[in-house]
Design a protein around this motif. Structure first.
Motif, PDB file in Angstrom:
ATOM      1  N   ALA A  84       0.781  -1.281  -0.112  1.00 37.87           N
ATOM      2  CA  ALA A  84      -0.117   0.008   0.000  1.00 37.87           C
ATOM      3  C   ALA A  84       0.688   1.307  -0.040  1.00 37.87           C
ATOM      4  N   THR A  85       1.892   1.204   0.608  1.00 33.19           N
ATOM      5  CA  THR A  85       2.630   2.473   0.775  1.00 33.19           C
ATOM      6  C   THR A  85       3.430   2.863  -0.419  1.00 33.19           C
ATOM      7  N   THR A  86       4.037   1.933  -1.168  1.00 35.47           N
ATOM      8  CA  THR A  86       4.682   2.269  -2.308  1.00 35.47           C
ATOM      9  C   THR A  86       3.652   2.926  -3.547  1.00 35.47           C
ATOM     10  N   HIS A  87       2.467   2.309  -3.497  1.00 37.57           N
ATOM     11  CA  HIS A  87       1.300   2.622  -4.388  1.00 37.57           C
ATOM     12  C   HIS A  87       0.734   3.982  -4.186  1.00 37.57           C
ATOM     13  N   PHE A  88       0.450   4.226  -2.743  1.00 42.55           N
ATOM     14  CA  PHE A  88      -0.107   5.413  -2.428  1.00 42.55           C
ATOM     15  C   PHE A  88       0.440   6.576  -2.693  1.00 42.55           C
ATOM     16  N   PHE A  89       1.846   6.399  -2.621  1.00 30.86           N
ATOM     17  CA  PHE A  89       2.717   7.743  -3.019  1.00 30.86           C
ATOM     18  C   PHE A  89       3.277   7.531  -4.276  1.00 30.86           C
ATOM     19  N   GLU A  90       2.469   6.777  -5.351  1.00 28.67           N
ATOM     20  CA  GLU A  90       2.921   6.598  -6.879  1.00 28.67           C
ATOM     21  C   GLU A  90       4.242   6.119  -6.917  1.00 28.67           C
ATOM     22  N   LYS A  91       4.578   5.148  -6.045  1.00 32.08           N
ATOM     23  CA  LYS A  91       5.951   4.478  -6.231  1.00 32.08           C
ATOM     24  C   LYS A  91       7.125   5.479  -6.441  1.00 32.08           C
ATOM     25  N   LYS A  92       6.851   6.538  -5.276  1.00 31.60           N
ATOM     26  CA  LYS A  92       8.122   7.312  -5.486  1.00 31.60           C
ATOM     27  C   LYS A  92       8.373   7.550  -3.956  1.00 31.60           C
ATOM     28  N   SER A  93       9.654   7.896  -3.647  1.00 33.16           N
ATOM     29  CA  SER A  93       9.915   8.065  -2.372  1.00 33.16           C
ATOM     30  C   SER A  93      10.077   9.855  -2.127  1.00 33.16           C
ATOM     31  N   ILE A  94       9.401  10.226  -1.407  1.00 37.67           N
ATOM     32  CA  ILE A  94       9.106  11.695  -1.169  1.00 37.67           C
ATOM     33  C   ILE A  94      10.042  11.926   0.086  1.00 37.67           C
ATOM     34  N   SER A  95      10.900  12.763  -0.126  1.00 39.23           N
ATOM     35  CA  SER A  95      12.042  13.056   0.964  1.00 39.23           C
ATOM     36  C   SER A  95      11.555  14.183   1.839  1.00 39.23           C
ATOM     37  N   PHE A  96      11.376  14.076   2.939  1.00 37.96           N
ATOM     38  CA  PHE A  96      11.310  15.451   3.537  1.00 37.96           C
ATOM     39  C   PHE A  96      12.680  16.037   3.942  1.00 37.96           C
ATOM     40  N   PHE A  97      13.441  15.378   3.968  1.00 42.87           N
ATOM     41  CA  PHE A  97      15.102  15.886   4.088  1.00 42.87           C
ATOM     42  C   PHE A  97      15.768  15.102   3.186  1.00 42.87           C
ATOM     43  N   ARG A  98      16.367  15.747   2.149  1.00 44.79           N
ATOM     44  CA  ARG A  98      17.229  15.173   1.019  1.00 44.79           C
ATOM     45  C   ARG A  98      18.500  14.759   1.412  1.00 44.79           C
ATOM     46  N   ARG A  99      19.281  15.510   2.400  1.00 46.95           N
ATOM     47  CA  ARG A  99      20.603  15.555   2.599  1.00 46.95           C
ATOM     48  C   ARG A  99      20.726  14.877   3.924  1.00 46.95           C
ATOM     49  N   GLY A 100      21.846  14.039   4.092  1.00 44.45           N
ATOM     50  CA  GLY A 100      22.396  13.415   5.409  1.00 44.45           C
ATOM     51  C   GLY A 100      22.300  14.618   6.337  1.00 44.45           C
ATOM     52  N   GLU A 101      23.178  15.600   5.908  1.00 47.15           N
ATOM     53  CA  GLU A 101      23.194  16.832   7.040  1.00 47.15           C
ATOM     54  C   GLU A 101      22.083  17.061   7.496  1.00 47.15           C
ATOM     55  N   ASP A 102      21.023  17.340   6.781  1.00 44.84           N
ATOM     56  CA  ASP A 102      19.411  17.797   7.198  1.00 44.84           C
ATOM     57  C   ASP A 102      19.043  16.894   8.428  1.00 44.84           C
ATOM     58  N   LEU A 103      18.972  15.581   7.959  1.00 46.80           N
ATOM     59  CA  LEU A 103      18.672  14.525   8.890  1.00 46.80           C
ATOM     60  C   LEU A 103      19.450  14.553   9.936  1.00 46.80           C
TER      61      LEU A 103
END
Ligand code: B12
Ligand code: SF4
Length: 558
Positions: free
Chosen positions: A195-214
């Protein structure tokens, strides 16, 4: 014009047979899907409804969050304050609850718009089935900002949330707090049932793109909540290898070790490397083993048993999840798969029924073939009791029975998961000695493993007393010896704590026998940027109680 928003999850109680839910659908991750057959050894805890806090934190308007309200508390809030919009977050099995809440909004506040969000929004034709004005499929923060006329692209602010509350095993409150870290939502892998992959249209939507932000977020949350452990809510955290490596580099740069419990697929684990996982402080990983025959790309050509063994040898506890009642399963061959999953010898095992959920490729496929059992109400679409499709080889009752037997066999063969975790820590601590001697960073992470392992060791007398078979009693003895070898003799203070813990466990067992051991998640109301003197400000962290006394409530009552 500033809009006032009410964001709510669905109402409790959960895990009871009533007009809105089913007793098999408990609001607990492990007790419902993982350690459910382990009796008092089952790991018990609750998660907050994280989406509500993310949404509230990332807009600029007054918001009230109601997390696990009762129906009455929800009605009271609607009667007390006028809202421009009410957002209801729900998943498919809670469809009836969401519908009831929408009806209540129309009745009590006809002027308020109703927004449906969360995975339940993927139910086909939901706009006709539940009174509403908006249905939000997919990522909600950008949608809500757009709805409010705010900047969609403003940086995401991560709320400071404790990941699990009311944690206990054998009725003993467990110390330590892990914070929540959500790098993003979705997954690119597109497994047909997911369900998770399809609900987000097989995309990974990053809230934080960089390791530094995380890393910066982890530091802030760690300071606010006073913990350095995190539960990372990302379906495949190691898949973004560059980001995870950058996070590790930041930690090493500042000599600030964290610990992480993560979800990751086998291919991502192998690509990232187990040595790097140790360095990163991964202490738990949830891996989709799925099925021996139905091999997904993520598992193809990989020796999962060897991967699990190596992870545990390095002090990393593993949860392996398997899917039962796939198309090719018959009463004759299903045990091949059950045995395959159990033989991985992970610390934890999840068995889930193969369940076509709205929006997935599997759902579209089975719907086209006329296989989905639409007579089964959504309350039952939770994968832990009845199949929601017509299996060629299993009746409903047969499937329920086999699922129960699989969980039971896992427990009988592998013993309590807490014991297995204790074993993993001792194994890892012993095995990492050489690497730690030449690498101060590994030495630091190894010390954290020791702290975790010696804490678990306190439960040893309880594990011994509650062992459910001769096999488990022998296993307890082996692990006790491993601990002795790894950490040396147990200090008096820890021995006494162990006896105290056993006393609590025995008291709890008596109470559970008399009254049951159902736990309901606690209601929480948080107001953000509230105009009339209530608690305010977007920056306000949601501090949740860390260690609460364990209270038993009679089965089925909150
Ligand atoms: C945490 C979690 C839980 C917690 C629930 C805690 C709670 N308070 O509800 C626990 C462990 C208890 C749990 C239990 C179950 N869960 Co669950 N769970 C998750 C998990 C792992 C993470 C959800 C999360 O917090 N993500 C982080 C937040 C930020 O993302 P999000 O919730 O998706 O929210 C975003 C959008 O969806 C949207 N959004 C969400 N709500 C709203 C509301 C509005 C108004 C708007 C505008 C937008 C919006 O905006 C958010 C930000 O983008 C997901 C899988 C996943 N990785 O997403 C499964 C998942 C949600 N669970 C699922 C299921 C099936 C269950 C169970 C039935 C499983 C079971 N048999 O035990 C039970 C149900 C329990 C019950 N009685 O209701 C399914 C839902 C499938 C579906 N189609 O409905 C999922 C997707 C897992 C899966 N892949 O199958 N679960
Ligand atoms: S790897 Fe996991 S999260 Fe990603 S699509 Fe497959 S099952 Fe879903």
């Amino acid at each position: 014009m500033t809009k006032k928003i009410l964001l709510t999850g669905v109402f409790g109680p959960f895990g009871v047979d009533d007009a809105f839910g089913r007793k098999e659908n408990v609001m607990e991750l492990f007790h419902n899907q993982v350690t459910k057959a382990q009796g008092p050894a089952s790991l018990r805890f609750h998660h907050r409804s994280f989406a509500l806090y993310f949404l509230a934190e990332n807009v600029q308007t007054p918001v009230t969050v109601l997390d696990f309200p009762s129906r009455e508390q929800f009605v009271e809030e609607l009667r007390r304050h006028r809202y421009d919009a009410v957002g209801i977050s729900f998943i498919a099995p809670n469809f009836v609850k969401a519908r009831e809440m929408a009806k209540l909004v129309r009745e009590i506040q006809p002027g308020a718009e109703i927004i449906l969000g969360g995975h339940g929004a993927a139910i086909e034709g939901v706009e006709e089935l539940i009174p509403c004005d908006h249905v939000v499929k997919g990522e909600g923060i950008r949608w809500l900002r757009r709805y409010l006329g705010e900047s969609e692209d403003a940086p995401i602010r991560h709320p400071a949330l404790v990941s699990a509350e009311h944690k206990h095993i054998y009725g003993i409150p467990t110390p330590g707090v892990a914070a929540l870290l959500v790098p993003g939502v979705g997954c690119v892998n597109g497994c047909r049932f997911c369900a998770t992959t399809h609900f987000f249209e097989k995309k990974s939507i990053s809230f934080f793109r960089r390791g530094e932000d995380l890393y910066q977020n982890a530091c802030r949350i760690s300071d606010e909540l006073g913990t350095s452990d995190f539960f990372v809510m990302d379906e495949n955290f190691l898949k973004d290898k560059a980001r995870a490596l950058e996070l590790l580099a930041c930690m090493e740069r500042d000599r600030r070790p964290f610990g992480f419990a993560i979800f990751s697929s086998a291919e991502a684990i192998q690509s990232f490397g187990i040595d790097n996982m140790v360095r990163l402080g991964v202490y738990f990983v949830w891996v989709g083993a799925e099925s021996k025959r139905e091999t997904y790309d993520k598992n193809k050509g990989r020796d999962l048993r060897a991967i699990v063994r190596e992870l545990r040898d390095n002090g990393i506890s593993v949860l392996a999840s398997g899917i039962l009642f796939l198309e090719h399963h018959t009463p004759q061959n299903i045990w091949e798969d059950i045995d395959y999953i159990i033989d991985l010898e992970a610390d934890f095992t999840q068995f889930m029924m193969f369940t076509p959920l709205p929006v997935t490729r599997l759902y579209q496929d089975y719907k086209a073939k006329g296989l989905i059992d639409f007579d089964l109400p959504f309350e039952e679409w939770h994968g832990q009791h009845l199949l929601n499709w017509r299996h060629p080889h299993f009746s409903r009752q047969q499937a329920t029975r086999v699922l129960g037997e699989a969980f039971r066999a896992e427990f009988d063969r592998l013993s309590a998961s807490t014991l297995r975790m204790t074993e993993t820590c001792a194994r890892g601590y012993a095995n990492l000695a050489d690497k730690a001697a030449s690498d101060p960073w590994v030495a630091l992470q190894r010390e954290r493993l020791r702290a975790r392992g010696t804490e678990l060791r306190i439960l040893m007398p309880t594990m011994r007393a509650f062992a459910h078979s001769a096999v488990e009693r022998a296993h307890v003895q082996r692990v006790a010896e491993q601990c002795e070898k790894a950490y040396g003799p147990q200090p008096i203070k820890e021995r006494l704590l162990g006896l105290g813990a056993l006393g609590i466990a025995e008291g709890h067992a008596v109470k559970a026998r008399l009254f049951g051991d159902m736990d309901q998640p606690q209601f929480r109301q948080v107001r953000y940027r509230w105009p009339d003197g209530h608690r305010t400000s977007a920056a306000q962290p949601v501090r949740l109680p860390m260690l609460q006394p364990v209270t038993d409530s009679p089965a089925g009552r909150p």
